[in-house]
Write a protein that holds these residues in place. Sequence first.
Motif, PDB file in Angstrom:
ATOM      1  N   GLY A 234     -19.102  38.295  32.642  1.00  0.00           N
ATOM      2  CA  GLY A 234     -20.028  37.733  31.672  1.00  0.00           C
ATOM      3  C   GLY A 234     -19.326  36.898  30.616  1.00  0.00           C
ATOM      4  N   ILE A 235     -18.189  37.381  30.139  1.00  0.00           N
ATOM      5  CA  ILE A 235     -17.429  36.635  29.137  1.00  0.00           C
ATOM      6  C   ILE A 235     -16.924  35.320  29.715  1.00  0.00           C
ATOM      7  N   ALA A 236     -16.454  35.376  30.973  1.00  0.00           N
ATOM      8  CA  ALA A 236     -15.943  34.164  31.614  1.00  0.00           C
ATOM      9  C   ALA A 236     -17.031  33.110  31.766  1.00  0.00           C
ATOM     10  N   GLU A 237     -18.252  33.529  32.066  1.00  0.00           N
ATOM     11  CA  GLU A 237     -19.329  32.559  32.282  1.00  0.00           C
ATOM     12  C   GLU A 237     -20.019  32.141  30.991  1.00  0.00           C
ATOM     13  N   ALA A 238     -20.282  33.095  30.109  1.00  0.00           N
ATOM     14  CA  ALA A 238     -21.095  32.794  28.928  1.00  0.00           C
ATOM     15  C   ALA A 238     -20.286  32.629  27.648  1.00  0.00           C
ATOM     16  N   GLY A 239     -19.132  33.270  27.572  1.00  0.00           N
ATOM     17  CA  GLY A 239     -18.300  33.152  26.374  1.00  0.00           C
ATOM     18  C   GLY A 239     -19.017  33.598  25.117  1.00  0.00           C
ATOM     19  N   GLY A 240     -18.981  32.757  24.096  1.00  0.00           N
ATOM     20  CA  GLY A 240     -19.575  33.095  22.801  1.00  0.00           C
ATOM     21  C   GLY A 240     -21.078  33.220  22.813  1.00  0.00           C
ATOM     22  N   ALA A 241     -21.732  32.728  23.885  1.00  0.00           N
ATOM     23  CA  ALA A 241     -23.193  32.846  23.955  1.00  0.00           C
ATOM     24  C   ALA A 241     -23.639  34.292  23.980  1.00  0.00           C
ATOM     25  N   LEU A 242     -22.761  35.188  24.398  1.00  0.00           N
ATOM     26  CA  LEU A 242     -23.121  36.600  24.491  1.00  0.00           C
ATOM     27  C   LEU A 242     -23.340  37.244  23.133  1.00  0.00           C
ATOM     28  N   VAL A 243     -22.831  36.631  22.073  1.00  0.00           N
ATOM     29  CA  VAL A 243     -22.971  37.231  20.748  1.00  0.00           C
ATOM     30  C   VAL A 243     -23.917  36.436  19.852  1.00  0.00           C
ATOM     31  N   VAL A 244     -24.590  35.426  20.399  1.00  0.00           N
ATOM     32  CA  VAL A 244     -25.605  34.706  19.630  1.00  0.00           C
ATOM     33  C   VAL A 244     -26.780  35.648  19.389  1.00  0.00           C
ATOM     34  N   PRO A 245     -27.213  35.842  18.144  1.00  0.00           N
ATOM     35  CA  PRO A 245     -28.243  36.845  17.849  1.00  0.00           C
ATOM     36  C   PRO A 245     -29.509  36.720  18.699  1.00  0.00           C
ATOM     37  N   THR A 246     -30.012  35.504  18.889  1.00  0.00           N
ATOM     38  CA  THR A 246     -31.241  35.361  19.680  1.00  0.00           C
ATOM     39  C   THR A 246     -31.014  35.739  21.142  1.00  0.00           C
ATOM     40  N   THR A 247     -29.839  35.414  21.658  1.00  0.00           N
ATOM     41  CA  THR A 247     -29.516  35.774  23.039  1.00  0.00           C
ATOM     42  C   THR A 247     -29.383  37.279  23.182  1.00  0.00           C
ATOM     43  N   VAL A 248     -28.732  37.911  22.219  1.00  0.00           N
ATOM     44  CA  VAL A 248     -28.592  39.369  22.240  1.00  0.00           C
ATOM     45  C   VAL A 248     -29.962  40.035  22.169  1.00  0.00           C
ATOM     46  N   ALA A 249     -30.857  39.484  21.332  1.00  0.00           N
ATOM     47  CA  ALA A 249     -32.199  40.055  21.196  1.00  0.00           C
ATOM     48  C   ALA A 249     -32.958  39.978  22.525  1.00  0.00           C
ATOM     49  N   LEU A 250     -32.867  38.825  23.196  1.00  0.00           N
ATOM     50  CA  LEU A 250     -33.525  38.695  24.495  1.00  0.00           C
ATOM     51  C   LEU A 250     -32.879  39.629  25.523  1.00  0.00           C
ATOM     52  N   GLY A 251     -31.549  39.751  25.462  1.00  0.00           N
ATOM     53  CA  GLY A 251     -30.856  40.658  26.365  1.00  0.00           C
ATOM     54  C   GLY A 251     -31.285  42.101  26.148  1.00  0.00           C
ATOM     55  N   LEU A 252     -31.479  42.481  24.898  1.00  0.00           N
ATOM     56  CA  LEU A 252     -31.959  43.834  24.610  1.00  0.00           C
ATOM     57  C   LEU A 252     -33.366  44.020  25.165  1.00  0.00           C
ATOM     58  N   GLY A 253     -34.179  42.979  25.062  1.00  0.00           N
ATOM     59  CA  GLY A 253     -35.517  43.057  25.643  1.00  0.00           C
ATOM     60  C   GLY A 253     -35.472  43.286  27.141  1.00  0.00           C
TER      61      GLY A 253
END
Length: 329
Positions: A234-253
Amino acid sequence: MSRSDGGPGRSGGVNSQVKEAAPAVPVVSGGTAPSAPGARAGTAPAARRGGLGPVALVVAGGLSVQFGSAVAVLLMPRAGALGVVTLRLVLAALVLLLVCRPKVRGYGRADWGTVVAFGTAMAGMNILFYQALDRIPLGVAVTLEVLGPLALSVVASRRLVNLLWAGLALGGVALLGGGGFDRLDPLGAGFALGAGAMWATYIVFSARTGRRFPKADGLALAMAFGAVLSLPLGIAEAGGALVVPTTVALGLGVALLSSVLPYTLELLALRRLPAPTFAVLMSLEPAIAAGAGLLVLHQALSPADGLAIALVIAASVGAVRTQTARTGG
């Protein structure tokens, strides 16, 4: 995802009443989860007393899983397929570890080996399934994926009548291919079939984990191991996108819709619902996935695709009923 959740997805899968896989549906409710073998499903009279309540809970769980998969597809442009898998597994693992607080002492090498195998199957199932979702429609992906648990049930039953169910399923696959899987994207179809194989493996090791660990402890530990496996990808593909608040919120959903909520609903249902009935209801997931794909992702299916999904569902239901008659369930 499908039960590709740790699913397991929801573990359990379409034909989880196969003898060894009977305790395979991990569920979560206030820190409890897969019951000991024989304790998950209620008796038939209990199901009758519950009326349609348990059935409604199982259907709601299926809707939650498949609409969670649809949300995951919407998240892929932000984090990529591997990034979404990582968010789902990591966040689901955190929720399970916080709720279950599993003990890590007192277990032997065989116990930890089972957890590692379960977590590996869980990670592989999710990675392959989300790669499929990135390439082919949700309903088609779930239909192909469900062939894994169906094959497990057919092989475990060892009855000639299951050749009929296998034939129906193969007919459905041929219709989906439309004369050539290039219509679907052969790589996407291959990923979905691979996810199905991992789902069957997941069912077996989910059952073993449920026997070796109390409550949802084994599930939480396996989910954590699967999250660790997916994290570098995931880090290799998405990098810093994994810690963007809106992305994290959708991931939690996605994690809540595809894991925590359906596990809870299934736990409540399985207290009053026979395991064979539950397995038949699970067989409807390809149809639910097709509906979620249409409503959320606007992925319309052709009449041939609809017939193909119906054939696979019929094969799954038939295999469930055959296995039930053989085991006296």
